[in-house]
Write a protein that holds these residues in place. Structure first.
Motif, short mmCIF file in Angstrom:
data_model
loop_
_atom_site.label_atom_id
_atom_site.label_comp_id
_atom_site.label_asym_id
_atom_site.label_seq_id
_atom_site.Cartn_x
_atom_site.Cartn_y
_atom_site.Cartn_z
N VAL A 183 -1.22 -6.20 -2.58
CA VAL A 183 -0.25 -5.22 -3.06
C VAL A 183 0.35 -4.40 -1.92
O VAL A 183 1.43 -3.79 -2.09
CB VAL A 183 -0.92 -4.30 -4.12
CG1 VAL A 183 -1.95 -3.38 -3.47
CG2 VAL A 183 0.12 -3.49 -4.88
N HIS A 184 -0.28 -4.40 -0.76
CA HIS A 184 0.25 -3.61 0.36
C HIS A 184 1.60 -4.15 0.85
O HIS A 184 2.30 -3.48 1.61
CB HIS A 184 -0.74 -3.57 1.51
CG HIS A 184 -1.08 -4.92 2.06
ND1 HIS A 184 -2.09 -5.71 1.54
CD2 HIS A 184 -0.55 -5.63 3.09
CE1 HIS A 184 -2.16 -6.84 2.22
NE2 HIS A 184 -1.24 -6.82 3.17
N HIS A 185 1.98 -5.36 0.42
CA HIS A 185 3.30 -5.88 0.79
C HIS A 185 4.43 -5.15 0.06
O HIS A 185 5.60 -5.27 0.46
CB HIS A 185 3.40 -7.37 0.44
CG HIS A 185 2.64 -8.26 1.37
ND1 HIS A 185 2.84 -8.27 2.72
CD2 HIS A 185 1.67 -9.18 1.13
CE1 HIS A 185 2.03 -9.16 3.29
NE2 HIS A 185 1.31 -9.71 2.34
N ALA B 254 11.33 -6.73 0.69
CA ALA B 254 10.16 -6.08 0.11
C ALA B 254 10.57 -5.03 -0.92
O ALA B 254 9.93 -4.88 -1.97
CB ALA B 254 9.31 -5.44 1.21
N ALA B 255 11.64 -4.29 -0.65
CA ALA B 255 12.13 -3.30 -1.62
C ALA B 255 12.61 -3.99 -2.89
O ALA B 255 12.42 -3.48 -4.00
CB ALA B 255 13.24 -2.47 -1.00
N GLU C 68 -3.26 0.10 3.75
CA GLU C 68 -2.16 0.69 4.51
C GLU C 68 -1.14 -0.37 4.84
O GLU C 68 -1.46 -1.55 5.00
CB GLU C 68 -2.68 1.35 5.79
CG GLU C 68 -3.37 0.38 6.73
CD GLU C 68 -3.91 1.07 7.98
OE1 GLU C 68 -3.35 2.10 8.39
OE2 GLU C 68 -4.90 0.58 8.53
N ARG C 69 0.10 0.06 4.91
CA ARG C 69 1.18 -0.79 5.39
C ARG C 69 1.37 -0.52 6.87
O ARG C 69 1.24 0.60 7.34
CB ARG C 69 2.48 -0.49 4.63
CG ARG C 69 2.53 -1.05 3.23
CD ARG C 69 3.78 -0.59 2.50
NE ARG C 69 5.00 -0.89 3.25
CZ ARG C 69 5.65 -2.05 3.22
NH1 ARG C 69 5.18 -3.04 2.47
NH2 ARG C 69 6.75 -2.23 3.91
N ALA C 70 1.72 -1.57 7.61
CA ALA C 70 1.87 -1.41 9.05
C ALA C 70 3.03 -0.50 9.41
O ALA C 70 3.05 0.08 10.50
CB ALA C 70 2.07 -2.78 9.71
#
Length: 613
Positions: free
Chosen positions: A141-143, A156-157, A181-183
């Motif tokens: 889900v972090h994507h 991604a949006a 976390e997202r990068a």
């Protein structure tokens, strides 16, 4: 509800007990379950546990499992079809890998689809959610970025926009991730957040949420993942730096393992991955895999002709498609022709048989070597991978954790757990050394404050940029020495959090102008890298020079702003977009564009004048 006969890991037991409580009506108010499981720790069984119990209890009718890539749909089907777990959990559910045709479940207990498919036909999937009480499973889900953070226009949006109505319509949600976390520092879609140390962190105590964690330390203690042995190869590299206006100057040789990250770290790494150093590291990984396979054959009394499971395989992660092709050719050259055809495969987005290559690598004794760029690094369920050649330029911690996790899965065909470990060969640069130090101290999946990066979502080396003033041209590199370091358990989570807070409280001051210059240079380099790759792969369609066309496309995509006019946030957004998309696919934006036609005429006029100056 009795416990399954087959042993479960601690996070799997936790989920089993939670859904049992939901089935008994004891865990009221829970609508969201977040499973933060260390990469390689076994997330794929969690949807099976949840769906089988919740459907049997009549709380939901269907399961819809959304994955980030098409190659993971088959693995999701396999998780439900696994005969051992069907017996252990006492379920008979099946799901199907669906496209966007009507009735995706086709009478089964649900279906598996991708982010891209949902974004292409959101109404179809929303109608399915409204038709049935649904358990929605969202993998990795972090994507998905939170839309409130203002990200628009990216792939991604678009995924987040299409999936958000499904989140709202689902009866229950199970969200899976190997990292919280997202990068790029943005929030993750749907997750609740709170402020800690001035930074947003997921709120694991939010009402209506149940959080299940499984850290690397827990996975190692339960022998759910293998320990990692890092083979760090040092080297030195030389390159040309400068552009057409300033001329080019030779830089180097510079050591990869120079003291701390510096201005030469990424150019040296970029050069090393495309010259002699890459061949040397690849050779180390190749021969280590060959020795491992020979030793396992010897112990089992097998001949070289016996094709069996459990001998160990090599995964090669390349920095780009052109390098992947080069590595593939090198590996084949080190084998007899017949063995090379059988044992070495390549899986990139440019290969028409990429999914077949992935399936064969995962499910059959041969091939024993797979070369890829990014499509196999995350979620690839191939327990026979024992060696990884990390010839990648990306240095973000979540990405690298996913990559090494391809080799940390326990291989049931390879003998005792004590006789197995993951072996990862990598360049001995300071950035990888920092990553290795961090995962030694951050042994648990935990939320913590973090400093927002000033770079792209996944930090990149400066790509080949022959058409830009900031670019470099690789010349040569060679390996100098190899050292090994076994991953050891680190301090407690509390200590890791304390150190992270201290690091976040003491950011190194960086002048804004330097940040902007660095981001502009990286955007220019990434655009040119795509142009170089596409020209090399004969994808060019004619017309003006490809870098010029690609720069024009990027400008159109970002409100007709040039790099010089972009803010830091806009430059970061452009970097994140370039990381996920190909400019080649958006050339249609220039069709009939008079401004672009005018700029081409000016460029060609200037080119014709220069020879006679």
């Amino acid at each position: 509800m009795s416990a399954p006969s087959r042993p479960l890991r601690s996070h799997q037991r936790s989920l089993f007990e939670l859904v049992a409580a939901l089935a008994r009506g004891e865990a009221t108010g829970i609508a969201d379950i977040l499973a933060a499981v260390t990469p390689g720790g076994g997330k794929s069984l969690l949807p099976v546990i949840a769906a089988s119990r919740l459907i049997a209890a009549g709380l939901v009718d269907r399961v819809v499992w959304v994955v980030p890539r098409d190659s993971l749909r088959l693995q999701a089907e396999e998780a439900f079809a696994d005969p051992a777990w069907r017996s252990a959990l006492g379920h008979s559910l099946s799901v199907r890998a669906a496209d966007n045709s009507p009735d995706p479940s086709r009478g089964l207990a649900g279906y598996v689809t991708t982010y891209q498919a949902v974004a292409a036909a959101p109404a179809l999937h929303l109608a399915e959610m409204r038709r049935h009480r649904t358990l929605l499973v969202v993998d990795e889900v972090h994507h998905l970025p939170a839309l409130a953070d203002g990200e628009t226009g990216s792939e991604a949006a678009a995924w987040s926009s299409a999936l958000l109505p499904l989140f709202r319509e689902a009866r229950l949600r199970l969200l899976l991730s190997g990292t919280l976390e997202r990068a790029d520092g943005r929030r993750i879609l749907w997750l609740p957040y709170r402020q800690e140390g001035g930074a947003p962190v997921p709120d694991i105590e939010a009402p209506g949420w149940a959080v299940i964690g499984y850290s690397r330390a827990e996975a190692l203690a339960e022998k759910a993942v293998l320990p990692v042995n890092f083979g760090a190869l040092d080297g030195e590299a030389s390159w040309l730096e400068g552009g057409r206006t300033s001329g080019q100057a030779r830089v180097g040789p510079h050591r990869l393992s120079g003291p701390g990250p510096s201005a030469t770290t990424r150019p040296a790494l970029f050069t090393a991955l495309r010259t002699g150093f890459a061949r040397d590291l690849l050779r180390e990984a190749f021969y280590a895999t060959r020795r491992l396979r020979a030793e396992r054959r010897r112990k089992r009394g097998l001949t070289a002709a016996d094709a069996v499971r459990g001998l160990g395989k090599l995964l090669v992660v390349a920095p780009d498609q052109a390098s992947a092709q080069s590595y593939h050719a090198m590996l084949q050259a080190w084998m007899p022709e017949e063995q090379a055809r059988r044992d070495v495969r390549i899986a990139t987005s440019a290969e028409t048989d990429a999914h077949a290559a992935l399936a064969a690598f995962r499910l059959t004794p041969e091939p024993a070597v797979l070369v890829t760029v990014a499509m196999a690094y995350e979620g690839l369920d191939a327990p026979e991978v024992a060696v990884v050649a990390a010839l990648t330029h990306i240095r973000s911690r979540p990405w690298l954790e996913q990559m090494i996790a391809r080799a940390t899965r326990v291989d049931p065909h390879a003998g005792d757990y004590a006789d197995q470990h993951a072996l990862v060969f990598h360049p001995d640069d300071p950035l990888f050394a920092q990553f290795r130090a961090r995962i030694e101290t951050e042994q648990a999946t935990a939320t913590r404050p973090r400093k927002r990066p000033t770079g792209a979502a996944s930090p990149e080396p400066r790509p080949l940029a022959r058409e830009t003033d900031e670019g470099i041209v690789p010349l040569e590199s060679n390996a100098l020495g190899l050292r090994y370091a076994m991953l050891r358990p680190g301090p407690s989570v509390a200590m890791a959090r304390k150190e992270a807070r201290q690091a976040a409280a003491e950011p190194a001051p960086v002048p804004p102008s330097r940040v902007e210059r660095a981001l502009r240079a990286r955007v220019a380099a990434m655009v040119t890298a795509q142009a170089v790759e596409d020209e090399a792969e004969l994808r060019r369609t004619g017309g003006a020079p490809l870098p010029h066309r690609y720069n024009a496309v990027l400008k159109r995509l970002f409100n007709n702003k040039s790099r010089a006019a972009m803010t830091v946030e806009e430059l970061e957004a452009a970097l994140a977009w370039l990381e996920r998309n190909r400019l080649q696919d958006h050339l249609h934006l220039l069709d009939g564009d008079s401004r672009y036609a005018w700029s081409v005429r000016r460029r060609w006029a200037g080119a014709e004048r220069r020879p006679g100056q």
